[in-house]
Write a protein that holds these residues in place. Structure first.
Motif, PDB file in Angstrom:
ATOM      1  N   GLU A 150       3.032 -19.623  -3.434  1.00  0.00           N
ATOM      2  CA  GLU A 150       3.289 -20.395  -4.649  1.00  0.00           C
ATOM      3  C   GLU A 150       2.008 -20.828  -5.331  1.00  0.00           C
ATOM      4  N   HIS A 151       1.016 -21.208  -4.521  1.00  0.00           N
ATOM      5  CA  HIS A 151      -0.266 -21.637  -5.096  1.00  0.00           C
ATOM      6  C   HIS A 151      -0.944 -20.496  -5.833  1.00  0.00           C
ATOM      7  N   PHE A 152      -0.940 -19.295  -5.254  1.00  0.00           N
ATOM      8  CA  PHE A 152      -1.614 -18.162  -5.883  1.00  0.00           C
ATOM      9  C   PHE A 152      -0.891 -17.717  -7.141  1.00  0.00           C
ATOM     10  N   ARG A 153       0.426 -17.846  -7.181  1.00  0.00           N
ATOM     11  CA  ARG A 153       1.165 -17.430  -8.367  1.00  0.00           C
ATOM     12  C   ARG A 153       0.848 -18.330  -9.560  1.00  0.00           C
ATOM     13  N   LYS A 154       0.493 -19.580  -9.296  1.00  0.00           N
ATOM     14  CA  LYS A 154       0.172 -20.498 -10.382  1.00  0.00           C
ATOM     15  C   LYS A 154      -1.178 -20.199 -11.023  1.00  0.00           C
ATOM     16  N   LEU A 155      -2.017 -19.384 -10.360  1.00  0.00           N
ATOM     17  CA  LEU A 155      -3.344 -19.094 -10.903  1.00  0.00           C
ATOM     18  C   LEU A 155      -3.288 -18.188 -12.128  1.00  0.00           C
ATOM     19  N   LYS A 156      -2.191 -17.429 -12.278  1.00  0.00           N
ATOM     20  CA  LYS A 156      -2.005 -16.550 -13.432  1.00  0.00           C
ATOM     21  C   LYS A 156      -3.175 -15.580 -13.588  1.00  0.00           C
ATOM     22  N   ASN A 157      -3.598 -14.996 -12.447  1.00  0.00           N
ATOM     23  CA  ASN A 157      -4.666 -13.998 -12.459  1.00  0.00           C
ATOM     24  C   ASN A 157      -4.075 -12.643 -12.092  1.00  0.00           C
ATOM     25  N   GLU A 158      -4.425 -11.623 -12.852  1.00  0.00           N
ATOM     26  CA  GLU A 158      -3.808 -10.301 -12.658  1.00  0.00           C
ATOM     27  C   GLU A 158      -4.120  -9.732 -11.284  1.00  0.00           C
ATOM     28  N   LEU A 159      -5.370  -9.843 -10.833  1.00  0.00           N
ATOM     29  CA  LEU A 159      -5.745  -9.314  -9.525  1.00  0.00           C
ATOM     30  C   LEU A 159      -5.054 -10.073  -8.408  1.00  0.00           C
ATOM     31  N   VAL A 160      -5.006 -11.404  -8.539  1.00  0.00           N
ATOM     32  CA  VAL A 160      -4.350 -12.215  -7.513  1.00  0.00           C
ATOM     33  C   VAL A 160      -2.849 -11.930  -7.480  1.00  0.00           C
ATOM     34  N   ASP A 161      -2.227 -11.778  -8.656  1.00  0.00           N
ATOM     35  CA  ASP A 161      -0.796 -11.456  -8.702  1.00  0.00           C
ATOM     36  C   ASP A 161      -0.504 -10.118  -8.029  1.00  0.00           C
ATOM     37  N   MET A 162      -1.407  -9.153  -8.194  1.00  0.00           N
ATOM     38  CA  MET A 162      -1.213  -7.853  -7.565  1.00  0.00           C
ATOM     39  C   MET A 162      -1.298  -7.971  -6.040  1.00  0.00           C
ATOM     40  N   LEU A 163      -2.246  -8.783  -5.541  1.00  0.00           N
ATOM     41  CA  LEU A 163      -2.364  -8.984  -4.096  1.00  0.00           C
ATOM     42  C   LEU A 163      -1.148  -9.717  -3.539  1.00  0.00           C
ATOM     43  N   VAL A 164      -0.672 -10.725  -4.290  1.00  0.00           N
ATOM     44  CA  VAL A 164       0.494 -11.483  -3.820  1.00  0.00           C
ATOM     45  C   VAL A 164       1.734 -10.591  -3.804  1.00  0.00           C
ATOM     46  N   SER A 165       1.890  -9.734  -4.796  1.00  0.00           N
ATOM     47  CA  SER A 165       3.044  -8.838  -4.833  1.00  0.00           C
ATOM     48  C   SER A 165       3.037  -7.865  -3.655  1.00  0.00           C
ATOM     49  N   ALA A 181      -3.385 -11.259   4.745  1.00  0.00           N
ATOM     50  CA  ALA A 181      -1.981 -11.163   4.337  1.00  0.00           C
ATOM     51  C   ALA A 181      -1.203 -12.418   4.718  1.00  0.00           C
ATOM     52  N   VAL A 182      -1.455 -12.942   5.916  1.00  0.00           N
ATOM     53  CA  VAL A 182      -0.764 -14.174   6.343  1.00  0.00           C
ATOM     54  C   VAL A 182      -1.140 -15.332   5.436  1.00  0.00           C
ATOM     55  N   TRP A 183      -2.411 -15.398   5.047  1.00  0.00           N
ATOM     56  CA  TRP A 183      -2.859 -16.462   4.132  1.00  0.00           C
ATOM     57  C   TRP A 183      -2.159 -16.333   2.775  1.00  0.00           C
ATOM     58  N   LEU A 184      -2.028 -15.110   2.269  1.00  0.00           N
ATOM     59  CA  LEU A 184      -1.330 -14.902   0.999  1.00  0.00           C
ATOM     60  C   LEU A 184       0.142 -15.282   1.100  1.00  0.00           C
ATOM     61  N   ILE A 185       0.761 -14.986   2.240  1.00  0.00           N
ATOM     62  CA  ILE A 185       2.180 -15.298   2.418  1.00  0.00           C
ATOM     63  C   ILE A 185       2.392 -16.806   2.488  1.00  0.00           C
ATOM     64  N   LEU A 186       1.526 -17.507   3.219  1.00  0.00           N
ATOM     65  CA  LEU A 186       1.706 -18.952   3.395  1.00  0.00           C
ATOM     66  C   LEU A 186       1.430 -19.732   2.119  1.00  0.00           C
ATOM     67  N   HIS A 187       0.527 -19.231   1.273  1.00  0.00           N
ATOM     68  CA  HIS A 187       0.168 -19.938   0.041  1.00  0.00           C
ATOM     69  C   HIS A 187       0.603 -19.152  -1.195  1.00  0.00           C
ATOM     70  N   LEU A 196       0.103  -6.856   5.024  1.00  0.00           N
ATOM     71  CA  LEU A 196       0.400  -7.310   6.386  1.00  0.00           C
ATOM     72  C   LEU A 196       0.684  -6.132   7.311  1.00  0.00           C
ATOM     73  N   LEU A 197       1.536  -5.209   6.876  1.00  0.00           N
ATOM     74  CA  LEU A 197       1.853  -4.055   7.722  1.00  0.00           C
ATOM     75  C   LEU A 197       0.642  -3.144   7.890  1.00  0.00           C
ATOM     76  N   MET A 198      -0.157  -2.975   6.845  1.00  0.00           N
ATOM     77  CA  MET A 198      -1.358  -2.153   6.973  1.00  0.00           C
ATOM     78  C   MET A 198      -2.323  -2.763   7.987  1.00  0.00           C
ATOM     79  N   GLY A 199      -2.451  -4.093   7.987  1.00  0.00           N
ATOM     80  CA  GLY A 199      -3.315  -4.744   8.960  1.00  0.00           C
ATOM     81  C   GLY A 199      -2.798  -4.602  10.380  1.00  0.00           C
TER      82      GLY A 199
END
Length: 821
Positions: A434-449, A426-432, A455-458
């Motif tokens: 903008e980079h993940f949003r540019k990938l335009k991947n449905e699964l990645v967008d769901m994880l980023v959202s 979760a911390v990795w997704l939060i820090l990066h 983070l709280l679950m972890g």
């Protein structure tokens, strides 16, 4: 703060602004993103609205922009991500923008057409060049074989079928057909030739292997050069028809070598000219697309804004003078000043002398539901909205879900090692982000959202893992165990060395002095249980009872939240007729069950004489006290009888009280005379009143059926919902057991190897252990725990107080429309 726990207070506002400032006013409201326009022409088809032509123009410009974007991406030209967002263009600028797009589209289509034509000509010249080059050998071979009586065998240079035609009277003059065919079509072409002419031909072919600079096609297609030598013009005509059927390209080829050499020279010169023209054409195309790519995002934003503005104008009214636009909007009451300021700003930009007017109007229509969120709370709000958008100003479960959802997940996923890995993800997704949003991947967008949900679950999983004292199936001994094995040995205890050698397993006796210190482990479960053989029995009992306690508390909290709705909407009758009986029913039965579990944990009872909580509860429901079973406390029997009777009384209270009260109120309202009017004063009213009252006639059958369904659903639901929370126990045990199996059957095996290759085996085994941990325990088990926690909130928790039958507030927001946030 109240708006955080309840949807925002909304109001319906009527707007008046000049037509000349309409675009700028709506543009400012779109950038504000807090206004939802109401359709003042319900039921009107789109083609009948005023600005339908402008909307179609914007759709046509969107089509052109999609075409440009496709061409830019195909040419591997980078589209700049950053662009300046200007205010919307004036209506007169739309025509200029439209003409620019049309001109650019026509120019680009013409360039593409010319380029395709040039590429086709270049491909044909390339095929002719290869044909002339390869047919030299074909002609030499065929001319030499015609002087002998037998044709060459199938082991010729170009591996063709054996020809059966030969001349025994000297050389014969043969005709030929030369061309190029696709490689995958050649076997069928050869087979048809053989069947038609029964071998009375000579066929030679070779695969074309073009150089890199000769390949001008976007997708390389393998082709073969072929020459068919036959005798007779009629046969050649049939072969040409066959070539047409296989879409083979036929090219002229001279008979003598000198003519072929001269033709090759001319073809090479034309190829060089075409190569130069193609290069210039491609450079011009890239220059045009690069200039378009620099403005593509800005153009897209402008067109989308214009389309949204014209679509919004179609929802409004225009007065007879065509100078005033009337609109109705829903907006939060707290943002009325911001909306007014945006309207004034838009009016000033056009130099209008008339200030826009806002009138707040009263309406009986139900306002939309608007829950203000941020990047942290939006994920949890989406979970709630997926179940159903809440009613207007109904209690919003999202703030409570932010605490309870990750906690219930962590109860099922309790392992501090796995929780730490999830937290790092979760911390990795939060820090990066903008980079993940540019990938335009449905699964990645769901994880980023859902990055903050992860983070709280972890974090909660780390906490419950410490409570379970479980980290990759191993325990921590931070404070020292409360159990001691040393005091079980002679002379303090009964054990000796022979006892250790002769027994498969031994049991610690807490009654022996010093074996159990009397002080529980300070935090979590004692690490001694990790090596105990009855570990599973202990954790099974502990987690099952813990699941029941959590479930009852969670459901009681949901019932208590319903009280907040009743008080806010001043529905005090439901407080007495629904809330109190529902609360008393649940507390009398399942609240008492929770009390028995906690009481049994707190008192000291011998294990062989301790009563079963399950049997106590079953006997309580059936008033079965005939058996001589042990009781937990002295007055348990009368207390249990009283609680069951109270719970039984709550059922008819829920079933009959509200329908009878509604019937009584409706009957009184019918008998009550109209104020300040005699029954026979007006003949029209005398006839009209009974008609109106007949429309309000209430069916008691429908009321009793509805209330009966609610009563049965709630009473049986208390039982089934409590049992449903046992999934916390089941998934927690499954996760712990899977983690232990991976440790014992994978990693522990490699750790016991002491040979020279042990380090290599350990590295391979650890990699396998890591892959299995991520795929099975983190991904599969994590997804399973997530879905079960989702079900517990949707079904067991939210149905106690949350209706979810509203409709969502959908404001005009350019930021959301352009995906800028």
């Amino acid at each position: 703060m109240d708006s955080f726990f309840r949807s925002e207070e909304m109001c319906l506002v009527q707007l008046f602004f000049q037509t000349e400032s309409a675009h700028n006013c709506i543009d400012e409201l779109g950038h504000l993103g807090l206004v939802q326009f109401k359709d003042l022409h319900p039921g009107t088809a789109d083609f009948q609205r005023r600005f339908v032509k402008e909307v179609k123009k914007c759709e046509e410009m969107e089509r052109i922009l999609r075409f440009l974007k496709k061409e830019v991406i195909t040419s591997n030209i980078l589209i700049p991500a950053d662009f300046t967002t200007e205010r919307i263009s004036l209506p007169r600028d739309v025509l200029d923008l439209e003409s620019s797009f049309d001109k650019l589209e026509q120019e680009l289509k013409e360039i593409n057409s010319n380029r395709d034509t040039l590429r086709q000509n270049f491909t044909q010249l390339t095929e002719i060049n290869h044909l002339l080059h390869m047919t030299d050998d074909f002609f030499v071979e065929v001319e030499s074989q015609m002087t002998i009586s037998e044709l060459p065998s199938e082991d010729s240079v170009y591996s063709s079928r054996r020809a059966s035609y030969a001349s025994t009277n000297g050389s014969l003059k043969l005709g030929f057909v030369a061309g190029v065919i696709k490689h995958e079509r050649f076997p069928a072409f050869e087979k048809i030739l053989w069947r038609l002419f029964h071998g009375n031909f000579v066929l030679r072919h070779a695969e074309i292997k073009p150089h890199q600079e000769e390949n001008m096609e976007e997708v390389f297609v393998k082709k073969d050069v072929f020459v068919v030598f036959v005798q007779g013009d009629q046969v050649r005509g049939k072969i040409r028809k066959l070539c047409d059927g296989f879409h083979a390209s036929m090219y002229p080829c001279p008979n003598n070598a000198a003519a072929r050499k001269e033709m090759r020279t001319n073809v090479n010169m034309r190829m060089e000219d075409l190569r130069l023209v193609l290069k210039r054409t491609e450079e011009f195309r890239v220059t045009t697309l690069t200039a378009a790519a620099a403005n593509l995002r800005e153009w897209t934003a402008k067109v989308k804004k214009m389309k949204a503005i014209y679509y919004t104008l179609n929802l409004c009214n225009i007065d007879i003078t065509q100078k005033l636009i009337i609109a109705e909007i829903w907006c939060p009451v707290s943002d009325l000043s911001s909306v007014h300021a945006a309207l004034i700003k838009g009016s000033e930009q056009t130099g209008s002398s008339v200030t826009p007017i806002m009138n707040r109007i009263h309406t009986q229509q139900t306002p939309p539901t608007f829950n203000r969120t941020n990047v942290f709370t939006s994920g949890f709000q989406n979970i709630i909205d997926a179940y159903g958008v809440g009613d207007y100003q109904e209690i919003n479960p999202a703030p409570y879900t932010m605490v309870t959802f990750p906690f219930l997940f962590a109860v099922m996923f309790g392992d501090c090692g796995h929780g730490l890995l999830m937290t790092l993800l979760a911390v990795w997704l939060i820090l990066h982000e903008e980079h993940f949003r540019k990938l335009k991947n449905e699964l990645v967008d769901m994880l980023v959202s859902g990055r903050y949900i992860i983070l709280l679950m972890g974090i909660y999983s780390i906490y419950t893992g410490l409570i379970y004292n479980d980290c990759f199936s191993k325990s921590f001994n931070l404070f020292g165990s409360s159990w001691s094995v040393r005091h079980m040995f002679h002379p303090q205890g009964p054990w000796t060395n022979e006892t250790l050698h002769n027994s498969d397993y031994l049991q610690l006796d807490p009654l022996v002095s010093g074996v159990y210190s009397g002080n529980p482990y300070p935090f979590g479960i004692d690490p001694m249980w990790n090596i105990a053989l009855n570990k599973l029995l202990f954790l099974n009992s502990y987690k099952m009872k813990m699941s029941v306690i959590i479930g009852v508390v969670h459901m009681l909290f949901g019932v208590m939240l319903s009280l907040g709705n009743y008080i806010f909407f001043r529905n005090f009758k439901d407080v007495v007729l629904k809330f109190i009986p529902e609360l008393v029913f649940m507390l009398s039965l399942f609240g008492y069950l929770t009390f028995l579990i906690l009481y049994k944990w707190c008192v000291v009872i011998k294990s062989d004489s301790a009563p079963s909580i399950l049997l106590l509860f079953i006997n309580m429901m059936f008033f079965d006290y005939s058996s001589n079973g042990a009781m937990l406390y002295k007055t348990q029997k009368p207390v249990q009888i009283f609680l069951v009777v109270v719970a039984g009384v709550m059922v008819p209270w829920l079933l009959f009280a509200k329908p009878l009260l509604m019937y009584r109120e409706h009957k009184q309202s019918k008998l009550k005379p109209s104020p300040n009017k005699l029954p026979m004063q007006d003949f029209g009213n005398f006839i009209q009143e009974p008609l109106e009252k007949s429309k309000e006639k209430i069916s008691m059958g429908d009321i009793f059926v509805y209330q009966g369904i609610h009563t049965i659903e709630y009473c049986l639901g208390c039982i089934s919902n409590t049992a449903s929370y046992l999934r916390l126990w089941a998934l927690s045990l499954a996760h712990a057991e899977l983690s232990e199996v991976l440790w014992k059957m994978v990693l522990q095996v490699a750790l016991r190897v002491t040979s020279g290759m042990g380090s290599v085996l350990l590295a391979v085994t650890f990699a396998t252990f890591a892959v299995l941990t991520v795929t099975i325990l983190l991904v599969m088990e994590g997804l399973s725990a997530f879905l079960h926690a989702l079900r517990l909130h949707w079904v067991e928790f939210q149905n106690k107080f949350y209706q979810g039958s509203g409709y969502k507030f959908s404001p005009l927001s350019f930021d959301k429309m352009l995906n800028m946030k």
